[in-house]
Design a protein around this motif. Structure first.
Motif, PDB file in Angstrom:
ATOM      1  N   PRO A 224      33.697  37.934 -34.162  1.00  0.00           N
ATOM      2  CA  PRO A 224      34.651  39.002 -34.342  1.00  0.00           C
ATOM      3  C   PRO A 224      33.963  40.386 -35.121  1.00  0.00           C
ATOM      4  O   PRO A 224      34.282  41.407 -34.790  1.00  0.00           O
ATOM      5  CB  PRO A 224      35.860  38.495 -34.932  1.00  0.00           C
ATOM      6  CG  PRO A 224      35.577  37.091 -34.686  1.00  0.00           C
ATOM      7  CD  PRO A 224      34.248  36.621 -34.632  1.00  0.00           C
ATOM      8  N   ASP A 225      33.147  39.984 -36.159  1.00  0.00           N
ATOM      9  CA  ASP A 225      32.380  40.908 -36.909  1.00  0.00           C
ATOM     10  C   ASP A 225      31.386  41.488 -36.435  1.00  0.00           C
ATOM     11  O   ASP A 225      30.452  42.300 -37.238  1.00  0.00           O
ATOM     12  CB  ASP A 225      32.360  40.725 -38.338  1.00  0.00           C
ATOM     13  CG  ASP A 225      31.491  39.388 -38.420  1.00  0.00           C
ATOM     14  OD1 ASP A 225      31.082  38.584 -37.350  1.00  0.00           O
ATOM     15  OD2 ASP A 225      31.016  39.145 -39.554  1.00  0.00           O
ATOM     16  N   ASP A 226      30.905  41.249 -35.228  1.00  0.00           N
ATOM     17  CA  ASP A 226      29.642  41.562 -34.715  1.00  0.00           C
ATOM     18  C   ASP A 226      29.412  43.291 -34.641  1.00  0.00           C
ATOM     19  O   ASP A 226      28.631  43.727 -34.828  1.00  0.00           O
ATOM     20  CB  ASP A 226      29.338  41.139 -33.121  1.00  0.00           C
ATOM     21  CG  ASP A 226      28.262  41.306 -32.506  1.00  0.00           C
ATOM     22  OD1 ASP A 226      26.968  41.218 -33.127  1.00  0.00           O
ATOM     23  OD2 ASP A 226      28.254  41.970 -31.455  1.00  0.00           O
ATOM     24  N   LEU A 227      30.582  43.672 -34.224  1.00  0.00           N
ATOM     25  CA  LEU A 227      30.651  45.220 -34.129  1.00  0.00           C
ATOM     26  C   LEU A 227      30.446  45.932 -35.263  1.00  0.00           C
ATOM     27  O   LEU A 227      29.662  47.018 -35.426  1.00  0.00           O
ATOM     28  CB  LEU A 227      32.143  45.582 -33.460  1.00  0.00           C
ATOM     29  CG  LEU A 227      32.237  47.141 -33.256  1.00  0.00           C
ATOM     30  CD1 LEU A 227      31.164  47.477 -31.860  1.00  0.00           C
ATOM     31  CD2 LEU A 227      33.798  47.439 -32.548  1.00  0.00           C
ATOM     32  N   VAL A 228      30.948  45.518 -36.489  1.00  0.00           N
ATOM     33  CA  VAL A 228      30.566  46.249 -37.726  1.00  0.00           C
ATOM     34  C   VAL A 228      29.513  45.802 -38.227  1.00  0.00           C
ATOM     35  O   VAL A 228      29.127  46.516 -39.367  1.00  0.00           O
ATOM     36  CB  VAL A 228      31.921  45.798 -38.596  1.00  0.00           C
ATOM     37  CG1 VAL A 228      33.276  46.458 -38.181  1.00  0.00           C
ATOM     38  CG2 VAL A 228      31.972  44.541 -38.935  1.00  0.00           C
ATOM     39  N   ARG A 229      28.593  44.721 -37.724  1.00  0.00           N
ATOM     40  CA  ARG A 229      27.536  44.411 -38.270  1.00  0.00           C
ATOM     41  C   ARG A 229      26.213  45.227 -37.738  1.00  0.00           C
ATOM     42  O   ARG A 229      25.254  45.334 -38.322  1.00  0.00           O
ATOM     43  CB  ARG A 229      27.209  42.978 -38.393  1.00  0.00           C
ATOM     44  CG  ARG A 229      28.254  42.335 -39.671  1.00  0.00           C
ATOM     45  CD  ARG A 229      27.750  40.829 -39.812  1.00  0.00           C
ATOM     46  NE  ARG A 229      27.977  40.088 -38.438  1.00  0.00           N
ATOM     47  CZ  ARG A 229      27.363  39.225 -37.965  1.00  0.00           C
ATOM     48  NH1 ARG A 229      26.098  38.954 -38.499  1.00  0.00           N
ATOM     49  NH2 ARG A 229      27.781  38.525 -36.769  1.00  0.00           N
ATOM     50  N   LYS A 230      26.573  45.730 -36.561  1.00  0.00           N
ATOM     51  CA  LYS A 230      25.614  46.452 -35.768  1.00  0.00           C
ATOM     52  C   LYS A 230      25.545  47.875 -36.430  1.00  0.00           C
ATOM     53  O   LYS A 230      26.377  48.509 -36.637  1.00  0.00           O
ATOM     54  CB  LYS A 230      25.696  46.321 -34.147  1.00  0.00           C
ATOM     55  CG  LYS A 230      25.552  45.045 -33.753  1.00  0.00           C
ATOM     56  CD  LYS A 230      25.946  45.356 -32.138  1.00  0.00           C
ATOM     57  CE  LYS A 230      25.684  44.033 -31.015  1.00  0.00           C
ATOM     58  NZ  LYS A 230      25.858  44.109 -29.818  1.00  0.00           N
ATOM     59  N   ASP A 231      24.352  48.391 -36.153  1.00  0.00           N
ATOM     60  CA  ASP A 231      24.151  49.970 -36.019  1.00  0.00           C
ATOM     61  C   ASP A 231      24.878  50.848 -35.128  1.00  0.00           C
ATOM     62  O   ASP A 231      25.205  50.042 -33.985  1.00  0.00           O
ATOM     63  CB  ASP A 231      22.510  50.615 -35.959  1.00  0.00           C
ATOM     64  CG  ASP A 231      21.864  49.812 -37.380  1.00  0.00           C
ATOM     65  OD1 ASP A 231      22.507  49.780 -38.238  1.00  0.00           O
ATOM     66  OD2 ASP A 231      20.731  49.767 -37.277  1.00  0.00           O
ATOM     67  N   PHE A 232      25.431  51.721 -35.263  1.00  0.00           N
ATOM     68  CA  PHE A 232      26.192  52.676 -34.391  1.00  0.00           C
ATOM     69  C   PHE A 232      25.365  52.934 -33.162  1.00  0.00           C
ATOM     70  O   PHE A 232      25.989  52.641 -32.044  1.00  0.00           O
ATOM     71  CB  PHE A 232      26.340  54.171 -34.996  1.00  0.00           C
ATOM     72  CG  PHE A 232      27.315  55.108 -33.998  1.00  0.00           C
ATOM     73  CD1 PHE A 232      28.454  54.689 -33.760  1.00  0.00           C
ATOM     74  CD2 PHE A 232      26.633  55.992 -33.532  1.00  0.00           C
ATOM     75  CE1 PHE A 232      29.275  55.428 -32.995  1.00  0.00           C
ATOM     76  CE2 PHE A 232      27.464  56.974 -32.685  1.00  0.00           C
ATOM     77  CZ  PHE A 232      28.977  56.497 -32.202  1.00  0.00           C
ATOM     78  N   VAL A 233      24.070  53.183 -33.109  1.00  0.00           N
ATOM     79  CA  VAL A 233      23.455  53.239 -32.085  1.00  0.00           C
ATOM     80  C   VAL A 233      23.434  52.147 -31.064  1.00  0.00           C
ATOM     81  O   VAL A 233      23.406  52.041 -29.904  1.00  0.00           O
ATOM     82  CB  VAL A 233      22.064  53.795 -32.171  1.00  0.00           C
ATOM     83  CG1 VAL A 233      20.848  53.812 -31.088  1.00  0.00           C
ATOM     84  CG2 VAL A 233      21.871  55.174 -33.043  1.00  0.00           C
ATOM     85  N   ASP A 234      23.286  50.914 -31.755  1.00  0.00           N
ATOM     86  CA  ASP A 234      23.207  49.805 -30.985  1.00  0.00           C
ATOM     87  C   ASP A 234      24.648  49.195 -30.098  1.00  0.00           C
ATOM     88  O   ASP A 234      24.628  48.944 -29.158  1.00  0.00           O
ATOM     89  CB  ASP A 234      22.996  48.458 -31.958  1.00  0.00           C
ATOM     90  CG  ASP A 234      21.446  48.384 -32.383  1.00  0.00           C
ATOM     91  OD1 ASP A 234      20.576  49.059 -31.636  1.00  0.00           O
ATOM     92  OD2 ASP A 234      21.236  48.075 -33.363  1.00  0.00           O
ATOM     93  N   VAL A 235      25.548  49.769 -30.907  1.00  0.00           N
ATOM     94  CA  VAL A 235      27.053  49.530 -30.376  1.00  0.00           C
ATOM     95  C   VAL A 235      27.224  50.499 -29.325  1.00  0.00           C
ATOM     96  O   VAL A 235      27.362  49.852 -28.020  1.00  0.00           O
ATOM     97  CB  VAL A 235      28.036  49.978 -31.323  1.00  0.00           C
ATOM     98  CG1 VAL A 235      29.478  49.847 -30.760  1.00  0.00           C
ATOM     99  CG2 VAL A 235      27.896  48.948 -32.491  1.00  0.00           C
TER     100      VAL A 235
END
Length: 90
Positions: free
Chosen positions: A50-61
């Protein structure tokens, strides 16, 4: 009044679009589709991590959805009527 109606219309359209994308990307069988399979897989990770989105850099998302966004832009450009000034704004 016109602005309010436009905002309501945009909100309804966005909610519908978001709901359809969520249903399509969350379906497990869509991981095997050629063009959107990777995006579906990345989207489904939010159930396992669930926290994968907030651990990634914005560009990766943003990069996870490049193919899907490209397809949507391509479809919209194909449907665009360049002779109608109203469609150029939308």
């Amino acid at each position: 009044l016109i602005t309010f109606l436009c905002l309501i219309t945009i909100w309804i359209g966005y909610d519908l679009h978001s709901g359809v994308l969520h249903v399509v990307f969350d379906h497990p069988d869509n991981v095997n589709l050629p063009l959107i399979g990777q995006a579906c897989l990345e989207f489904q990770w939010h159930h396992s991590i669930p926290d994968d989105l907030v651990r990634k850099d914005f560009v990766d998302v943003c990069g996870d959805l490049n193919i899907v966004i490209g397809l949507l832009i391509g479809i919209q450009l194909c449907l665009l009527d360049i002779h109608n000034p109203v469609s150029l704004v939308l």
